[in-house]
Design an enzyme around this catalytic site. Structure first.
Site, PDB file in Angstrom:
ATOM      1  N   ALA A  16       0.834  -1.206   0.000  1.00 55.52           N
ATOM      2  CA  ALA A  16       0.000   0.000   0.000  1.00 55.52           C
ATOM      3  C   ALA A  16       0.866   1.251   0.000  1.00 55.52           C
ATOM      4  O   ALA A  16       0.540   2.252  -0.655  1.00 55.52           O
ATOM      5  CB  ALA A  16      -0.930   0.001   1.206  1.00 55.52           C
ATOM      6  N   TYR A  59      -9.047  -0.008  12.947  1.00 52.05           N
ATOM      7  CA  TYR A  59      -9.747  -0.152  11.665  1.00 52.05           C
ATOM      8  C   TYR A  59     -11.213   0.252  11.783  1.00 52.05           C
ATOM      9  O   TYR A  59     -11.763   0.933  10.908  1.00 52.05           O
ATOM     10  CB  TYR A  59      -9.669  -1.598  11.167  1.00 52.05           C
ATOM     11  CG  TYR A  59      -8.285  -2.126  10.901  1.00 52.05           C
ATOM     12  CD1 TYR A  59      -7.198  -1.282  10.696  1.00 52.05           C
ATOM     13  CD2 TYR A  59      -8.050  -3.498  10.842  1.00 52.05           C
ATOM     14  CE1 TYR A  59      -5.930  -1.768  10.455  1.00 52.05           C
ATOM     15  CE2 TYR A  59      -6.783  -4.003  10.595  1.00 52.05           C
ATOM     16  CZ  TYR A  59      -5.722  -3.141  10.408  1.00 52.05           C
ATOM     17  OH  TYR A  59      -4.479  -3.639  10.166  1.00 52.05           O
ATOM     18  N   LEU A  75      -4.837  -6.066   3.744  1.00 48.15           N
ATOM     19  CA  LEU A  75      -4.508  -6.930   4.877  1.00 48.15           C
ATOM     20  C   LEU A  75      -4.103  -8.324   4.395  1.00 48.15           C
ATOM     21  O   LEU A  75      -4.305  -8.668   3.225  1.00 48.15           O
ATOM     22  CB  LEU A  75      -5.717  -7.024   5.816  1.00 48.15           C
ATOM     23  CG  LEU A  75      -6.199  -5.690   6.406  1.00 48.15           C
ATOM     24  CD1 LEU A  75      -7.513  -5.880   7.155  1.00 48.15           C
ATOM     25  CD2 LEU A  75      -5.141  -5.097   7.320  1.00 48.15           C
ATOM     26  N   LYS A  98      -6.079  -8.745  -3.908  1.00 56.95           N
ATOM     27  CA  LYS A  98      -6.266 -10.129  -4.322  1.00 56.95           C
ATOM     28  C   LYS A  98      -5.386 -11.038  -3.447  1.00 56.95           C
ATOM     29  O   LYS A  98      -4.352 -10.600  -2.954  1.00 56.95           O
ATOM     30  CB  LYS A  98      -5.963 -10.290  -5.813  1.00 56.95           C
ATOM     31  CG  LYS A  98      -4.575  -9.765  -6.252  1.00 56.95           C
ATOM     32  CD  LYS A  98      -3.488 -10.759  -5.966  1.00 56.95           C
ATOM     33  CE  LYS A  98      -2.122 -10.143  -6.094  1.00 56.95           C
ATOM     34  NZ  LYS A  98      -1.079 -10.971  -5.448  1.00 56.95           N
TER      35      LYS A  98
END
Length: 334
Positions: A16, A59, A75, A98
C-alpha cells in the site's frame, strides 16, 4: 464539479505504501484521506506524500468516519473476506487486495453483501485496467492469431523468507493465491472463456504451495501454466493460434519487472510490437473504481469475474490433492 471520492486504507502494508497509496493520491477524482494503523511510525511514509492524512489507530474507527467514502484493504489474505464485509456493513465502497477470498463460495457471500449494501465491492486485480491487456483481448477477438489453439502462462519469483506472510498457511499464503490469480485471470479475461477441467502437480513447503504446474482444457484451446515462488523471476503469456503467435511480455508487473509490451507474429514472419511505457495500472484501477461509483458504469473487474478465477484456483487445489511438504532440490524435477 463532482466531489472526489475520499479513501481510507486499512493497514499500513508495504504494498500500500509503495503502490496503492500513491495511486489513490494521484488518481483523478480521488483523495487519500485516512489510514488506519496501530503503529504510528508506519504512517509516516504515507504522510510524506499526503501530509493531510488522518491517522486512526483502529480499523473500526476509520470505518465509522462518515467522511470516508471508500476503503482499500491490503490486509493478509485470510482477513480479506471479514474486512470487506465489515466495510460494506459500514456503508463504504471497498476495493480489496487479491485474492479477495480463499474459496469461490466466500465470494458468493461477498456478492450478496455487496448487493444488500448498495455499495461497490471489488478485488484489486489491476492488470485488467492496463491497456496492454485490453489490447490483447481486442486482438484475440479480431482473430489476430487465427483460431486460438494453445495458451502458455508463466509467473515466478523467489521468496524464501519463511517469516513472510506469503509463506504462512495460516494467513492464506502460497503461490497460487499470490500470483496464480494472474496466470489464470488474465487468460480468462483475454479469451472470455472458462476451464472445463484441470490437472495439477504442486510442490509444498511449510504447508503452502511453492510450485504448481497446471494444465487445463478450455472449450476451444489447451492451457499450460507454471507458477512458483521459489524460482528465478519470469513472467510471460503466449497465445498460439493457427495463423499467428501473440506474446505478452511483462504481463503482470508493468514498470517493476520491465516495460509492458506485446508482439504479434503472423504469416511471412511479420512481427508487430506494441509498447506501453509508463502506464500506471494501479492509478487506472482507482480511477475506474471511482467512475463506477459516481456514474454507475460497469467496472472492468466485478466480483463475478473474480469468482471465476477463484473457482479455477479451487479446481487446481482439488486436482492436486492434500497439501504435503515435498521440497525437491529443483522444483522443476520430481
Amino acid at each position: 464539479m463532482t466531489d472526489p471520492i475520499r479513501w481510507g486504507i486499512l493497514g499500513a502494508a508495504d504494498f500500500a505504501q509503495r503502490h496503492m497509496g500513491p495511486a489513490i493520491h494521484q488518481a483523478e477524482g480521488a483523495v487519500l484521506a485516512a489510514l488506519a494503523t496501530s503503529a504510528p511510525a508506519k504512517a509516516r511514509p504515507f504522510q510524506a506524500f499526503q501530509p493531510d492524512l488522518a491517522v486512526f489507530d483502529d480499523y473500526d474507527a476509520l470505518l465509522a468516519d462518515p467522511s470516508i467514502d471508500a476503503v482499500y484493504v491490503p490486509l493478509p489474505n485470510h482477513l480479506h473476506v471479514e474486512w470487506t464485509k465489515k466495510a460494506l456493513a459500514a456503508g463504504k465502497h471497498v476495493l480489496t487486495e487479491k485474492p479477495i477470498a480463499l474459496k469461490a463460495a466466500e465470494i458468493d457471500e461477498l456478492i450478496a453483501a455487496r448487493d444488500a449494501s448498495g455499495r461497490m465491492a471489488a478485488e484489486a486485480f489491476m492488470i485488467l485496467h492496463h491497456p496492454q491487456w485490453q489490447r490483447v483481448r481486442h486482438l484475440l477477438d479480431d482473430k489476430a492469431v487465427g483460431r486460438l489453439m494453445h495458451v502458455d502462462a508463466k509467473f515466478s519469483f523467489d521468496n524464501p523468507d519463511m517469516a513472510n506472510i506469503r509463506n504462512k498457511p495460516d494467513t492464506g499464503g502460497g503461490g497460487l493465491r499470490d500470483i496464480g490469480v494472474y496466470t489464470f485471470g488474465s487468460v480468462r479475461y483475454a479469451t472470455h472463456s472458462e476451464p472445463l477441467a484441470v490437472k495439477a502437480r504442486v510442490h509444498w513447503e511449510n504447508g503452502v504451495d511453492v510450485y504448481a504446474h497446471v494444465t487445463a482444457e478450455f472449450p476451444d484451446f489447451g492451457y499450460d501454466a507454471m507458477v512458483s515462488t521459489r524460482m528465478f523471476p519470469r513472467q510471460e503469456v503466449t497465445f498460439h493460434g493457427n495463423r499467428g503467435v501473440l506474446k505478452v511480455e511483462v504481463p503482470f508487473n508493468a514498470n517493476v519487472f520491465g516495460e509492458a509490451r506485446l508482439s504479434l507474429e503472423t504469416e511471412g514472419k511479420r512481427v508487430l510490437t506494441e509498447r506501453f511505457p509508463g502506464v500506471n495500472h494501479y492509478k487506472l484501477q482507482v480511477e475506474n473504481f471511482c467512475t463506477s461509483i459516481r456514474e454507475g458504469v460497469a467496472y472492468p473487474c466485478p466480483l463475478e469475474f473474480s469468482r471465476g478465477t477463484q473457482r479455477m484456483i479451487d479446481m487446481v487445489f482439488d486436482a492436486a490433492g492434500p497439501a504435503r511438504d515435498t521440497r525437491p532440490s529443483d522444483p522443476t524435477e520430481s
